[in-house]
Design an enzyme around this catalytic site. Structure first.
Site, short mmCIF file in Angstrom:
data_model
loop_
_atom_site.label_atom_id
_atom_site.label_comp_id
_atom_site.label_asym_id
_atom_site.label_seq_id
_atom_site.Cartn_x
_atom_site.Cartn_y
_atom_site.Cartn_z
CD GLU A 75 -3.19 0.59 0.26
OE1 GLU A 75 -2.64 1.58 -0.26
OE2 GLU A 75 -4.41 0.36 0.16
CG ASN A 92 -8.47 3.60 0.67
OD1 ASN A 92 -7.37 4.01 0.29
ND2 ASN A 92 -8.67 2.34 1.02
CG ASP A 117 -7.63 0.16 -1.76
OD1 ASP A 117 -6.86 0.92 -1.15
OD2 ASP A 117 -7.88 -0.99 -1.36
#
Length: 291
Positions: free
Chosen positions: A23, A154, A204
């Site tokens: 991430e 997000n 995301d």
């Protein structure tokens, strides 16, 4: 409304080591270095321009990171926001915007045009509940809660002129946009830009390009959606990873997209998290720095 272009990019692998949940990729334009996190390892990963990989173990789950003006790294850990010095290995506590009563952790975060670290939380209750929030953290540790009622905060990104802040909720599957003052960090009106289905790809992590298009990782659909200011998907990039988590622009001309992914067996076979890269006909923006 015209149908989006479908693109299958020429993808190359960036890292051979498997990740649990890759991430928060951030390109350091001063050193030609790619930073990212492995949430559950938990670790910070640094990939040099020559491909050398360094891992810095963290004491708790790490959701995101940003670059600092003093060359440290601001990180969102399960235990709060910290400043990490990659030279000495020191980790300095800054603040804990979430508090210990919340069943969750810090998630997606990014340094904004105002030099603050904007970081959201994610509910880890089962089932997840809408008690997550978005916070604005200053270099002095001062914290302001700027949005509530979230499940999985997000998708932070700012328009090239800094007047719009994009933000998504991966579980509630919406993308919203705030009016934003880049000098003060004050938020104005907010409006929903679009909702997503699982097939569109749950929204995301995200990035913005110089033309103001918003690139959203469709974590449930193995794709990257390029979205216009009006909220329309104009291009779909079909990726060779089942669960992409976040893109960032990098490379010497900011025309390379780096995309992290997470481990999953959703397609019927286990696939480890990784980092891929491909060149695009769009230019990104250099990251903002904290402090």
């Amino acid at each position: 409304m015209t149908a989006p272009r479908i693109i299958r990019p020429d993808v190359r692998s960036v890292i051979q080591q498997p990740l649990t949940v890759g991430e928060s990729p951030v390109w350091d334009d001063e050193t030609g270095t790619l930073w990212l996190v492995d949430i559950l390892a938990p670790a910070i990963v640094r990939i040099s321009a020559q491909g050398k990989i360094d891992r810095f173990d963290m004491p708790a789950a790490i959701g995101s990171l940003g670059l600092c003006r003093d060359h440290r790294i601001v990180v969102g850990l399960q235990t709060g926001v910290h400043l990490f010095d990659p030279v000495s290995g020191d980790l300095e506590f800054l603040c804990d915007p979430v508090g210990r009563d919340f069943n969750g952790r810090l998630n997606d975060g990014k340094v904004g045009p105002d030099g603050h670290f904007w970081v959201g939380s994610i509910s880890e209750a089962k089932p997840q509940i809408d008690e997550a929030a978005l916070y604005r953290v200053g270099a002095d540790g001062g914290t302001r809660t700027v949005a509530t009622g979230l499940t999985s905060s997000n998708g932070l990104a700012w328009s090239p002129d800094g007047r719009r802040m994009y933000h998504s909720d991966s579980r509630q599957c919406f993308l919203q946009v705030f009016d934003f003052d880049p000098a003060t960090g004050d938020l104005g009106d907010v409006r929903r830009l679009r909702s997503f289905t699982e097939d569109d790809g749950r929204p995301d992590g995200a990035a913005i390009d110089r033309d103001g298009f918003y690139w959203s990782a469709g974590v449930s659909a193995g794709r990257l959606n390029r979205i216009s200011r009006e909220g329309e998907i104009v291009e779909i990039y079909i990726l060779p990873v089942a669960a992409p988590t976040m893109p960032c622009f990098g490379g010497p001309d900011l025309r390379t997209l780096f995309v992290t992914s997470l481990s999953t067996d959703r397609t019927g076979r286990f696939e480890a998290g990784t980092v891929i890269a491909f060149d695009v006909d769009a230019e990104g923006l250099a990251p903002f720095r904290f402090g």
